[in-house]
Design a protein around this motif. Sequence first.
Motif, mmCIF file in Angstrom:
data_model
loop_
_atom_site.group_PDB
_atom_site.id
_atom_site.type_symbol
_atom_site.label_atom_id
_atom_site.label_comp_id
_atom_site.label_asym_id
_atom_site.label_seq_id
_atom_site.Cartn_x
_atom_site.Cartn_y
_atom_site.Cartn_z
ATOM 1 N N TYR A 39 -12.538 9.036 5.799
ATOM 2 C CA TYR A 39 -11.994 10.205 5.111
ATOM 3 C C TYR A 39 -11.644 9.855 3.680
ATOM 4 C CZ TYR A 39 -11.641 12.888 9.405
ATOM 5 O OH TYR A 39 -11.936 13.575 10.537
ATOM 6 N N ARG A 40 -11.538 10.908 2.876
ATOM 7 C CA ARG A 40 -11.105 10.721 1.498
ATOM 8 C C ARG A 40 -10.085 11.787 1.138
ATOM 9 N NH1 ARG A 40 -16.305 12.225 -2.228
ATOM 10 N NH2 ARG A 40 -16.370 14.426 -1.701
ATOM 11 N N LEU A 41 -9.213 11.421 0.253
ATOM 12 C CA LEU A 41 -8.128 12.272 -0.189
ATOM 13 C C LEU A 41 -8.265 12.459 -1.690
ATOM 14 C CD1 LEU A 41 -5.293 13.466 0.726
ATOM 15 C CD2 LEU A 41 -4.343 11.286 -0.041
ATOM 16 N N PRO A 42 -8.135 13.691 -2.202
ATOM 17 C CA PRO A 42 -8.183 13.850 -3.660
ATOM 18 C C PRO A 42 -7.092 12.993 -4.307
ATOM 19 C CG PRO A 42 -8.244 15.988 -2.580
ATOM 20 C CD PRO A 42 -7.940 14.968 -1.518
ATOM 21 N N TYR A 56 -11.396 10.428 -5.865
ATOM 22 C CA TYR A 56 -10.883 10.399 -4.499
ATOM 23 C C TYR A 56 -10.367 9.011 -4.146
ATOM 24 C CZ TYR A 56 -13.224 14.843 -3.922
ATOM 25 O OH TYR A 56 -13.610 16.155 -4.063
ATOM 26 N N VAL A 57 -9.469 8.984 -3.178
ATOM 27 C CA VAL A 57 -9.070 7.746 -2.516
ATOM 28 C C VAL A 57 -9.748 7.810 -1.157
ATOM 29 C CG1 VAL A 57 -7.171 6.361 -1.643
ATOM 30 C CG2 VAL A 57 -6.844 7.763 -3.700
ATOM 31 N N GLU A 58 -10.593 6.832 -0.878
ATOM 32 C CA GLU A 58 -11.404 6.878 0.337
ATOM 33 C C GLU A 58 -11.218 5.605 1.153
ATOM 34 O OE1 GLU A 58 -16.058 7.776 1.511
ATOM 35 O OE2 GLU A 58 -15.515 7.514 -0.576
ATOM 36 N N ALA A 62 -12.062 -1.059 6.803
ATOM 37 C CA ALA A 62 -10.729 -1.632 6.613
ATOM 38 C C ALA A 62 -10.279 -1.637 5.157
ATOM 39 C CB ALA A 62 -10.697 -3.049 7.159
ATOM 40 N N HIS A 63 -11.081 -1.086 4.242
ATOM 41 C CA HIS A 63 -10.655 -1.117 2.842
ATOM 42 C C HIS A 63 -10.665 0.276 2.214
ATOM 43 C CE1 HIS A 63 -15.033 -1.265 2.073
ATOM 44 N NE2 HIS A 63 -14.724 -0.718 0.919
ATOM 45 N N PHE A 64 -10.054 0.358 1.046
ATOM 46 C CA PHE A 64 -9.965 1.615 0.307
ATOM 47 C C PHE A 64 -10.755 1.505 -0.984
ATOM 48 C CE2 PHE A 64 -6.222 1.534 2.944
ATOM 49 C CZ PHE A 64 -6.157 2.825 3.419
ATOM 50 N N GLU A 65 -11.240 2.659 -1.441
ATOM 51 C CA GLU A 65 -11.890 2.751 -2.747
ATOM 52 C C GLU A 65 -11.144 3.812 -3.536
ATOM 53 O OE1 GLU A 65 -16.085 3.444 -2.186
ATOM 54 O OE2 GLU A 65 -16.287 1.639 -0.942
ATOM 55 N N LEU A 66 -10.773 3.461 -4.776
ATOM 56 C CA LEU A 66 -9.996 4.384 -5.607
ATOM 57 C C LEU A 66 -10.246 4.091 -7.075
ATOM 58 C CD1 LEU A 66 -7.217 2.640 -6.651
ATOM 59 C CD2 LEU A 66 -6.864 2.753 -4.200
ATOM 60 N N THR A 67 -9.830 5.015 -7.929
ATOM 61 C CA THR A 67 -10.004 4.870 -9.369
ATOM 62 C C THR A 67 -8.647 5.010 -10.042
ATOM 63 O OG1 THR A 67 -12.223 5.833 -9.227
ATOM 64 C CG2 THR A 67 -11.210 5.766 -11.405
#
Length: 107
Positions: A39-42, A56-58, A62-67
């Motif tokens: 899932y991803r969250l704005p 997005y924060v996705e 086991a890891h997250f991707e974000l900006t």
Amino acid sequence: MKITLYQVLSDEKIEASVSGDVITINGEAVDLSVIPDGYRLPAAAVNNPLFVPGTYVERVGAHFELTLRFPVEWDTHESVRAPVTPIVLDVKRGKVKFPNTEPLKND
């Protein structure tokens, strides 16, 4: 966490660290554990000014991707201020090692 940097001209400072599903940015802990795998969250929903709106924060496994907004100044080296490809930091835990934003010294 895979952190993509979005350069902005600013004299702000940024410090961050990662511990499990929590990223602490300038002293504010952001718990991302509520985001299920796949899932991803704005980013705006995180309610932190250093997360870039429109991204997005996705969670991927086991890891997250974000900006994150990454403050640079006009005299920061061009390879950091305006890189050809986005700068992505892969941080497992501990302090986030951001690129040096100090200007090059002319000796």
